[in-house]
Design a protein around this motif. Structure first.
Motif, PDB file in Angstrom:
ATOM      1  N   ALA A  71       0.827  -1.199   0.000  1.00 58.28           N
ATOM      2  CA  ALA A  71       0.000   0.000   0.000  1.00 58.28           C
ATOM      3  C   ALA A  71       0.867   1.256   0.000  1.00 58.28           C
ATOM      4  O   ALA A  71       1.906   1.306   0.675  1.00 58.28           O
ATOM      5  N   ALA A  72       0.431   2.257  -0.746  1.00 57.34           N
ATOM      6  CA  ALA A  72       1.077   3.578  -0.778  1.00 57.34           C
ATOM      7  C   ALA A  72       0.110   4.539  -1.448  1.00 57.34           C
ATOM      8  O   ALA A  72      -0.864   4.121  -2.097  1.00 57.34           O
ATOM      9  N   ASP A  73       0.387   5.818  -1.327  1.00 53.27           N
ATOM     10  CA  ASP A  73      -0.434   6.821  -2.018  1.00 53.27           C
ATOM     11  C   ASP A  73       0.117   6.995  -3.424  1.00 53.27           C
ATOM     12  O   ASP A  73       0.856   7.926  -3.719  1.00 53.27           O
ATOM     13  N   PHE A  74      -0.241   6.082  -4.319  1.00 54.83           N
ATOM     14  CA  PHE A  74       0.304   6.085  -5.670  1.00 54.83           C
ATOM     15  C   PHE A  74      -0.184   7.276  -6.491  1.00 54.83           C
ATOM     16  O   PHE A  74       0.526   7.752  -7.368  1.00 54.83           O
ATOM     17  N   ASP A  75      -1.417   7.756  -6.231  1.00 51.73           N
ATOM     18  CA  ASP A  75      -1.992   8.807  -7.077  1.00 51.73           C
ATOM     19  C   ASP A  75      -1.964  10.189  -6.431  1.00 51.73           C
ATOM     20  O   ASP A  75      -2.528  11.141  -6.968  1.00 51.73           O
ATOM     21  N   LEU A  96      -4.482   5.746   0.814  1.00 52.03           N
ATOM     22  CA  LEU A  96      -3.648   4.599   0.469  1.00 52.03           C
ATOM     23  C   LEU A  96      -4.285   3.756  -0.632  1.00 52.03           C
ATOM     24  O   LEU A  96      -5.412   3.277  -0.489  1.00 52.03           O
ATOM     25  N   ASP A  97      -3.561   3.592  -1.723  1.00 46.23           N
ATOM     26  CA  ASP A  97      -3.927   2.670  -2.786  1.00 46.23           C
ATOM     27  C   ASP A  97      -3.153   1.361  -2.560  1.00 46.23           C
ATOM     28  O   ASP A  97      -2.292   1.269  -1.687  1.00 46.23           O
ATOM     29  N   ILE A  98      -3.440   0.349  -3.379  1.00 44.26           N
ATOM     30  CA  ILE A  98      -2.839  -0.963  -3.160  1.00 44.26           C
ATOM     31  C   ILE A  98      -2.391  -1.552  -4.494  1.00 44.26           C
ATOM     32  O   ILE A  98      -3.145  -1.563  -5.465  1.00 44.26           O
ATOM     33  N   ALA A  99      -1.157  -2.063  -4.522  1.00 47.62           N
ATOM     34  CA  ALA A  99      -0.680  -2.871  -5.644  1.00 47.62           C
ATOM     35  C   ALA A  99      -0.652  -4.320  -5.186  1.00 47.62           C
ATOM     36  O   ALA A  99      -0.119  -4.627  -4.117  1.00 47.62           O
ATOM     37  N   VAL A 100      -1.224  -5.223  -5.979  1.00 42.03           N
ATOM     38  CA  VAL A 100      -1.334  -6.618  -5.545  1.00 42.03           C
ATOM     39  C   VAL A 100      -0.987  -7.559  -6.699  1.00 42.03           C
ATOM     40  O   VAL A 100      -1.329  -7.299  -7.854  1.00 42.03           O
ATOM     41  N   THR A 101      -0.279  -8.641  -6.368  1.00 38.20           N
ATOM     42  CA  THR A 101       0.074  -9.654  -7.363  1.00 38.20           C
ATOM     43  C   THR A 101      -0.582 -10.983  -7.015  1.00 38.20           C
ATOM     44  O   THR A 101      -0.962 -11.234  -5.869  1.00 38.20           O
ATOM     45  N   PHE A 150      -1.615  -9.134 -11.895  1.00 37.84           N
ATOM     46  CA  PHE A 150      -1.276  -7.892 -11.187  1.00 37.84           C
ATOM     47  C   PHE A 150      -2.468  -6.946 -11.269  1.00 37.84           C
ATOM     48  O   PHE A 150      -3.075  -6.784 -12.334  1.00 37.84           O
ATOM     49  N   THR A 151      -2.777  -6.328 -10.150  1.00 31.78           N
ATOM     50  CA  THR A 151      -3.881  -5.371 -10.111  1.00 31.78           C
ATOM     51  C   THR A 151      -3.493  -4.166  -9.265  1.00 31.78           C
ATOM     52  O   THR A 151      -2.878  -4.311  -8.203  1.00 31.78           O
ATOM     53  N   TYR A 152      -3.829  -3.002  -9.779  1.00 32.51           N
ATOM     54  CA  TYR A 152      -3.666  -1.760  -9.029  1.00 32.51           C
ATOM     55  C   TYR A 152      -5.044  -1.335  -8.528  1.00 32.51           C
ATOM     56  O   TYR A 152      -5.971  -1.115  -9.309  1.00 32.51           O
ATOM     57  N   LEU A 153      -5.201  -1.282  -7.203  1.00 32.44           N
ATOM     58  CA  LEU A 153      -6.469  -0.908  -6.575  1.00 32.44           C
ATOM     59  C   LEU A 153      -6.396   0.563  -6.168  1.00 32.44           C
ATOM     60  O   LEU A 153      -5.686   0.916  -5.223  1.00 32.44           O
ATOM     61  N   GLU A 154      -7.104   1.396  -6.892  1.00 33.43           N
ATOM     62  CA  GLU A 154      -7.064   2.838  -6.611  1.00 33.43           C
ATOM     63  C   GLU A 154      -8.182   3.216  -5.651  1.00 33.43           C
ATOM     64  O   GLU A 154      -9.353   2.939  -5.893  1.00 33.43           O
ATOM     65  N   ASN A 155      -7.813   3.832  -4.551  1.00 34.18           N
ATOM     66  CA  ASN A 155      -8.722   4.165  -3.460  1.00 34.18           C
ATOM     67  C   ASN A 155      -9.630   5.330  -3.849  1.00 34.18           C
ATOM     68  O   ASN A 155      -9.161   6.411  -4.198  1.00 34.18           O
TER      69      ASN A 155
END
Length: 543
Positions: free
Chosen positions: A439-443, A448-453, A467-472
């Motif tokens: 988790a990090a503030d990617f945008d 907190l957003d999440i990158a998951v594999t 791979f999925t990018y979950l944008e909060n």
């Protein structure tokens, strides 16, 4: 007239007699069906009770619907080994691979000395237990539910290949070193540690003696600690403890001419290392997650000056299956506690509460049945209430069967801290075979957003979700994004950080192209082994 009356009466008596006979037959049939149904009911009840006794003795008792019937055949074969049941003739109509897997697991139990010398239950009870699960299980795996639509685009990142080349790659480690703009890559097949620059160009590749199989790495000043699993495929006795931790003394902050020494030898197959001052003496102590196999543990080694450690092992949690720990003061008493994620037997999340002077008590956050397959967690405050929450990933799919059976309870969860070691599930994203989530503030919108594999994706699907990018979006609503290029790999490792120094958070993915967990898809294994990218860099386009 009299004759007619006699005939009529006789006819009526015949009809009545037939009806009585038919009625009697029906009553007998109903009674028989009732007896059969009653017997089935009592057998089911007996089987359920036996499951509670024998399954629940080693792990949380699983419900029959966690697997389809054909998967239960294999899982029960493995369980039978723990109960001393050698006969697996009931697998005669299963695929040869299913028989081989169960036989191999029985051999592992014998090798480890835990296969009982005599059955722990009689054959009748074993059949009742098996029938309980097989008759109650669904014919097919249950599907995912409440899963948001996956968006086939990746708006936040540009994807870059690298000059790093391994075929097949077994990238068990990727580590972003932000202060130098470098990516450290560990491969357990070639037993190497390589360094890439921020554009993915190979700078240096090293092998060390003793040989390494890198799974974790932490830098401290002019040194780096490198954890090696030692036996990736779990082919050795757990008691041989093949893992170790090396200390790399860097020269000009580089590994090109670094020297290596083993600071902690003879560890259980390890998945993670953590450095923290647990005893308040201003020296970093070492916490190891010894996954092991049949046996394993979470251990601590007290720190010494010069970056070394005492050799005496202090076992904090005597359980196999440890995949990760993090040190954090959960009760605000000034002492660092240890959270540990266990992925075998008594699978669950635990807090080891620091009582000082090397004493730790245990609090269980949650327990799950072993097919949850927990793989990773991180600590973050997701709701800005000042209490640390937990991001948890589960999706290890290697232990159940040879069919790569999908499981609708695999995915990513957020547990909110409610205080007093109580945590509440607030979010679940279903994802088959989920493996790592960071988790990090990617945008850049202050949440907190999440990158998951996924390492055990559904390769029967048109687009396996790897791979999925979950944008909060707020209020625990996340939009899932992915793209074709990243879904052409199989990601065994992942790290996040600012690779290129532009003040945003990038992602690095490490490919692992082995057959484990993909026995049902040999053509996929062949294709990925030949063409799968060993490393991909996802550069954030925010800045």
């Amino acid at each position: 007239m009299v004759l007619s009356s006699v005939i009529t009466n006789t006819h009526l008596r015949v009809i009545v007699s037939k009806k009585l006979v038919i009625g009697a037959i029906l009553l007998i049939v109903i009674a028989c069906v009732g007896v059969i149904e009653m017997k089935r009911y009592w057998n089911q009840q007996a089987g359920a009770e036996l499951a509670g006794i024998y399954c629940g003795n080693c792990h949380l008792e699983p419900e029959p619907d966690i697997f389809p019937r054909h998967s239960w055949e294999v899982a029960l074969g493995y369980m039978g080994g723990w109960l001393g049941i050698e006969n697996i003739d009931y697998l005669a109509e299963s695929p040869e691979l299913a028989n081989t897997i169960v036989q191999n697991r029985h051999e592992v139990l014998r090798r480890e000395g835990v296969f009982p010398s005599a059955p722990l239950l009689n054959q009748e009870d074993w059949e009742l237990l098996r029938e309980y699960y097989l008759s109650s299980a669904p014919t097919r795996a249950l599907g995912q539910f409440n899963k948001p639509e996956l968006q086939l685009e990746l708006p936040r990142f540009d994807v870059f290949r690298t000059s790093y080349n391994r075929s097949p790659a077994v990238t068990t480690l990727v580590h972003i070193r932000e202060e130098t703009g470098e990516i450290y890559v560990g491969d357990s097949l070639t037993q190497s540690l390589s360094v890439l620059d921020s554009d993915g160009q190979l700078l240096v590749s090293r092998q060390f003696r003793p040989a390494i199989s890198p799974v974790d790495m932490q830098f401290v000043g002019e040194t780096a600690y490198l954890g090696s699993i030692g036996d990736l495929g779990a082919t050795q006795l757990a008691s041989e403890r093949p893992a170790h931790i090396s200390l790399l003394r860097l020269l000009d902050q580089e590994i090109a001419n670094a020297t290596s020494e083993i600071v902690i030898p003879n560890l259980f197959r390890m998945a993670d290392l953590e450095l923290a001052d647990l005893d308040g003496d201003s020296q970093l102590d070492l916490i190891t997650s010894g996954f092991g196999s049949i046996t394993g543990n979470v251990s601590m080694f007290k720190g010494l000056p010069g970056g070394l450690f005492e050799q005496e092992e202090e076992v904090l949690l005597n359980m196999p299956g440890a995949v990760k720990t993090e040190a954090y003061d959960f009760n605000d008493d000034g002492l660092l506690d240890v959270m540990a994620l266990i992925s075998d037997a008594r699978e669950g999340l635990y807090i080891l509460v620091n009582q000082s002077e090397g004493v730790f008590s245990q609090e269980m956050v949650f327990e799950a049945h072993p097919s949850y397959g927990h793989t990773y967690f991180e600590l973050h405050d997701f709701n800005d209430d000042g209490l640390i929450d937990v991001l948890v990933t589960n999706g290890d799919n290697v232990d159940s069967d040879p069919y790569n059976t999908t499981k609708n309870y695999h995915g990513v969860r957020i547990y909110l801290n409610r205080g007093s070691y109580e945590f509440e599930e607030a979010y679940f994203y279903p994802m088959y075979g989920a493996f790592r989530a960071k988790a990090a503030d990617f945008d850049g919108d202050d949440d907190l957003d999440i990158a998951v594999t996924s390492f055990y994706a559904n390769y029967a699907a048109d687009i396996p979700e790897v791979f999925t990018y979950l944008e909060n979006q707020g209020s625990f609503e996340f939009v899932p994004y992915t793209t074709e290029l990243v879904n052409q790999g199989r990601w065994l490792s992942m790290d996040i950080g600012d690779v290129d120094g532009d003040q945003d958070v990038d992602v690095v993915l490490g490919g692992g192209y082995i057959s484990v967990g993909l026995e049902a898809y040999p053509q996929v294994v062949e294709r990925l082994s030949e063409f799968g990218e060993p490393v991909l860099i996802l550069k954030n386009t925010l800045n």
